[in-house]
Design a protein around this motif. Structure first.
Motif, PDB file in Angstrom:
ATOM      1  N   GLN A  27       0.823  -1.215   0.000  1.00 40.70           N
ATOM      2  CA  GLN A  27       0.000   0.000   0.000  1.00 40.70           C
ATOM      3  C   GLN A  27       0.857   1.266   0.000  1.00 40.70           C
ATOM      4  O   GLN A  27       0.598   2.201  -0.759  1.00 40.70           O
ATOM      5  CB  GLN A  27      -0.940   0.007   1.204  1.00 40.70           C
ATOM      6  N   LEU A  28       1.883   1.297   0.843  1.00 40.99           N
ATOM      7  CA  LEU A  28       2.737   2.483   0.916  1.00 40.99           C
ATOM      8  C   LEU A  28       3.547   2.677  -0.365  1.00 40.99           C
ATOM      9  O   LEU A  28       3.710   3.801  -0.844  1.00 40.99           O
ATOM     10  CB  LEU A  28       3.674   2.396   2.115  1.00 40.99           C
ATOM     11  N   ALA A  29       4.049   1.576  -0.925  1.00 38.14           N
ATOM     12  CA  ALA A  29       4.831   1.685  -2.161  1.00 38.14           C
ATOM     13  C   ALA A  29       3.953   2.183  -3.308  1.00 38.14           C
ATOM     14  O   ALA A  29       4.366   3.036  -4.093  1.00 38.14           O
ATOM     15  CB  ALA A  29       5.473   0.348  -2.506  1.00 38.14           C
ATOM     16  N   ALA A  30       2.745   1.661  -3.405  1.00 37.63           N
ATOM     17  CA  ALA A  30       1.834   2.093  -4.468  1.00 37.63           C
ATOM     18  C   ALA A  30       1.455   3.565  -4.289  1.00 37.63           C
ATOM     19  O   ALA A  30       1.457   4.333  -5.255  1.00 37.63           O
ATOM     20  CB  ALA A  30       0.583   1.216  -4.489  1.00 37.63           C
ATOM     21  N   ALA A  76       2.273  -7.719  -5.570  1.00 40.77           N
ATOM     22  CA  ALA A  76       2.631  -6.300  -5.464  1.00 40.77           C
ATOM     23  C   ALA A  76       2.355  -5.584  -6.783  1.00 40.77           C
ATOM     24  O   ALA A  76       1.801  -4.485  -6.801  1.00 40.77           O
ATOM     25  CB  ALA A  76       4.092  -6.140  -5.061  1.00 40.77           C
ATOM     26  N   GLU A  77       2.718  -6.206  -7.889  1.00 36.91           N
ATOM     27  CA  GLU A  77       2.481  -5.590  -9.196  1.00 36.91           C
ATOM     28  C   GLU A  77       0.984  -5.449  -9.469  1.00 36.91           C
ATOM     29  O   GLU A  77       0.539  -4.427  -9.985  1.00 36.91           O
ATOM     30  CB  GLU A  77       3.167  -6.400 -10.290  1.00 36.91           C
ATOM     31  N   GLN A  78       0.213  -6.447  -9.094  1.00 39.65           N
ATOM     32  CA  GLN A  78      -1.236  -6.390  -9.285  1.00 39.65           C
ATOM     33  C   GLN A  78      -1.870  -5.290  -8.447  1.00 39.65           C
ATOM     34  O   GLN A  78      -2.909  -4.752  -8.810  1.00 39.65           O
ATOM     35  CB  GLN A  78      -1.877  -7.740  -8.940  1.00 39.65           C
ATOM     36  N   ALA A  79      -1.251  -4.945  -7.327  1.00 39.52           N
ATOM     37  CA  ALA A  79      -1.781  -3.913  -6.441  1.00 39.52           C
ATOM     38  C   ALA A  79      -1.303  -2.512  -6.821  1.00 39.52           C
ATOM     39  O   ALA A  79      -1.594  -1.551  -6.119  1.00 39.52           O
ATOM     40  CB  ALA A  79      -1.388  -4.218  -4.996  1.00 39.52           C
TER      41      ALA A  79
END
Length: 144
Positions: A27-30, A76-79
């Motif tokens: 969440q934070l990275a996105a 992670a990529e999907q998010a």
């Protein structure tokens, strides 16, 4: 929380707590368009005390970790995380998470759970999370 993190390290080990840390890291990275570095450090000391053949256990553990890591990178990529990388190492999780990875990859935030899978080892040598909090040069977010 500041929104200027660009290099986020999330520590995973297959535990429920590390799964929560992983989700927070995603969440934070996105949200920050940050690079997410997902690290799984296989604790060599825990494997060395096994009654089974060390090399066989190590090979099986590494194969399982590699499969799980591929799933995490995909999730992670999907998010919405556009920049991801992974680190799978065998050694001392404390040193890798507090010093080696943050220094080599310019990490500005480490995300991890309060405890991991190694309850016996934690009782003997202290908490990896506590070590990281007290010995790294960047911010640490402990997710409960």
């Amino acid at each position: 929380m500041m929104n200027n993190y660009k290099m986020i390290l999330v520590a995973i080990d297959g535990s429920r707590q590390s799964e929560k840390a992983f989700m927070e890291g995603v969440q934070l990275a996105a949200a920050n368009d940050a690079t997410l570095v997902i690290a799984w450090i296989i604790n060599e000391d825990e494997l060395a005390h096994s009654a089974f053949a060390y090399s066989k256990i190590l090979k099986e553990e590494k194969e399982n970790v590699e499969k799980e890591m591929l799933k995490k990178l995909h999730d992670a990529e999907q998010a919405g995380v556009h920049k991801t990388s992974s680190v799978i190492e065998i050694g001392d999780p404390k040193e890798y998470l507090a010093k080696i990875i943050p220094e080599s990859q310019n990490i500005d935030l480490i995300i991890m759970g309060p405890t991991g899978k190694g309850a016996i080892q934690r009782a003997l040598v202290g908490s990896t999370t506590s070590f990281v909090v007290n010995n790294t040069n960047c911010s640490v977010l402990v997710v409960r």
